[in-house]
Design a protein around this motif. Structure first.
Motif, PDB file in Angstrom:
ATOM      1  N   THR A 138       1.847  -3.422 -10.854  1.00  0.00           N
ATOM      2  CA  THR A 138       1.673  -4.174  -9.612  1.00  0.00           C
ATOM      3  C   THR A 138       3.008  -4.735  -9.128  1.00  0.00           C
ATOM      4  OG1 THR A 138      -0.602  -4.728 -10.208  1.00  0.00           O
ATOM      5  CG2 THR A 138       0.464  -6.141  -8.563  1.00  0.00           C
ATOM      6  N   ALA A 139       3.800  -5.252 -10.056  1.00  0.00           N
ATOM      7  CA  ALA A 139       5.089  -5.858  -9.699  1.00  0.00           C
ATOM      8  C   ALA A 139       6.046  -4.844  -9.072  1.00  0.00           C
ATOM      9  CB  ALA A 139       5.728  -6.493 -10.928  1.00  0.00           C
ATOM     10  N   VAL A 140       5.978  -3.600  -9.519  1.00  0.00           N
ATOM     11  CA  VAL A 140       6.919  -2.592  -9.008  1.00  0.00           C
ATOM     12  C   VAL A 140       6.249  -1.589  -8.078  1.00  0.00           C
ATOM     13  CG1 VAL A 140       8.490  -2.858 -10.962  1.00  0.00           C
ATOM     14  CG2 VAL A 140       6.728  -1.083 -11.052  1.00  0.00           C
ATOM     15  N   GLN A 141       4.990  -1.838  -7.757  1.00  0.00           N
ATOM     16  CA  GLN A 141       4.236  -1.043  -6.784  1.00  0.00           C
ATOM     17  C   GLN A 141       4.079   0.422  -7.164  1.00  0.00           C
ATOM     18  OE1 GLN A 141       6.626  -2.098  -3.344  1.00  0.00           O
ATOM     19  NE2 GLN A 141       5.133  -3.686  -2.775  1.00  0.00           N
ATOM     20  N   VAL A 142       3.659   0.645  -8.427  1.00  0.00           N
ATOM     21  CA  VAL A 142       3.297   1.987  -8.882  1.00  0.00           C
ATOM     22  C   VAL A 142       1.948   1.885  -9.578  1.00  0.00           C
ATOM     23  CG1 VAL A 142       5.694   2.763  -9.177  1.00  0.00           C
ATOM     24  CG2 VAL A 142       4.479   1.751 -11.123  1.00  0.00           C
ATOM     25  N   SER A 143       1.409   3.010  -9.977  1.00  0.00           N
ATOM     26  CA  SER A 143       0.137   3.000 -10.703  1.00  0.00           C
ATOM     27  C   SER A 143       0.365   2.643 -12.172  1.00  0.00           C
ATOM     28  CB  SER A 143      -0.543   4.368 -10.614  1.00  0.00           C
ATOM     29  OG  SER A 143       0.180   5.313 -11.379  1.00  0.00           O
TER      30      SER A 143
ATOM     31  N   GLN B 170       0.530  -3.654 -18.740  1.00  0.00           N
ATOM     32  CA  GLN B 170       0.927  -2.443 -18.028  1.00  0.00           C
ATOM     33  C   GLN B 170       0.540  -2.566 -16.559  1.00  0.00           C
ATOM     34  OE1 GLN B 170      -1.081   0.491 -20.445  1.00  0.00           O
ATOM     35  NE2 GLN B 170       0.808   0.998 -21.550  1.00  0.00           N
ATOM     36  N   GLN B 171      -0.652  -3.079 -16.286  1.00  0.00           N
ATOM     37  CA  GLN B 171      -1.096  -3.247 -14.907  1.00  0.00           C
ATOM     38  C   GLN B 171      -0.236  -4.276 -14.177  1.00  0.00           C
ATOM     39  OE1 GLN B 171      -3.545  -1.425 -13.134  1.00  0.00           O
ATOM     40  NE2 GLN B 171      -2.361  -2.416 -11.509  1.00  0.00           N
ATOM     41  N   GLY B 172       0.148  -5.336 -14.870  1.00  0.00           N
ATOM     42  CA  GLY B 172       0.996  -6.347 -14.254  1.00  0.00           C
ATOM     43  C   GLY B 172       2.346  -5.796 -13.846  1.00  0.00           C
TER      44      GLY B 172
END
Length: 74
Positions: A30-35, A25-27
């Motif tokens: 990060t890839a789409v620039q959201v939390s 989920q974090q990856g």
């Protein structure tokens, strides 16, 4: 905004595509620039992303927007 897909099918498709892509989920966040919380909300069906974010998510997962949110997606 509450997603229109009340039964959560889109959320299941997002989670499955994310897992297939080998992303956490974090990856994905990060890839789409959201939390990470935004990704969790999309997977729960509690958040309907903007068209721009939907395109970014689909691109990061290597699938089409229709595959994730389309009415005929399975």
């Amino acid at each position: 905004m509450r997603a229109a897909d009340a039964d959560g099918r889109a959320g299941h498709r997002i989670r499955a595509a994310r897992t297939t892509a080998g992303l956490t989920q974090q990856g994905l966040a990060t890839a789409v620039q959201v939390s990470r919380q935004t990704v969790i909300a999309m997977e729960r069906g509690d958040y309907a992303p903007s068209v721009y974010l939907a395109l970014k998510v689909a691109g990061a997962l290597g699938v089409t927007v229709e595959a994730l949110w389309g009415e005929s997606a399975s």
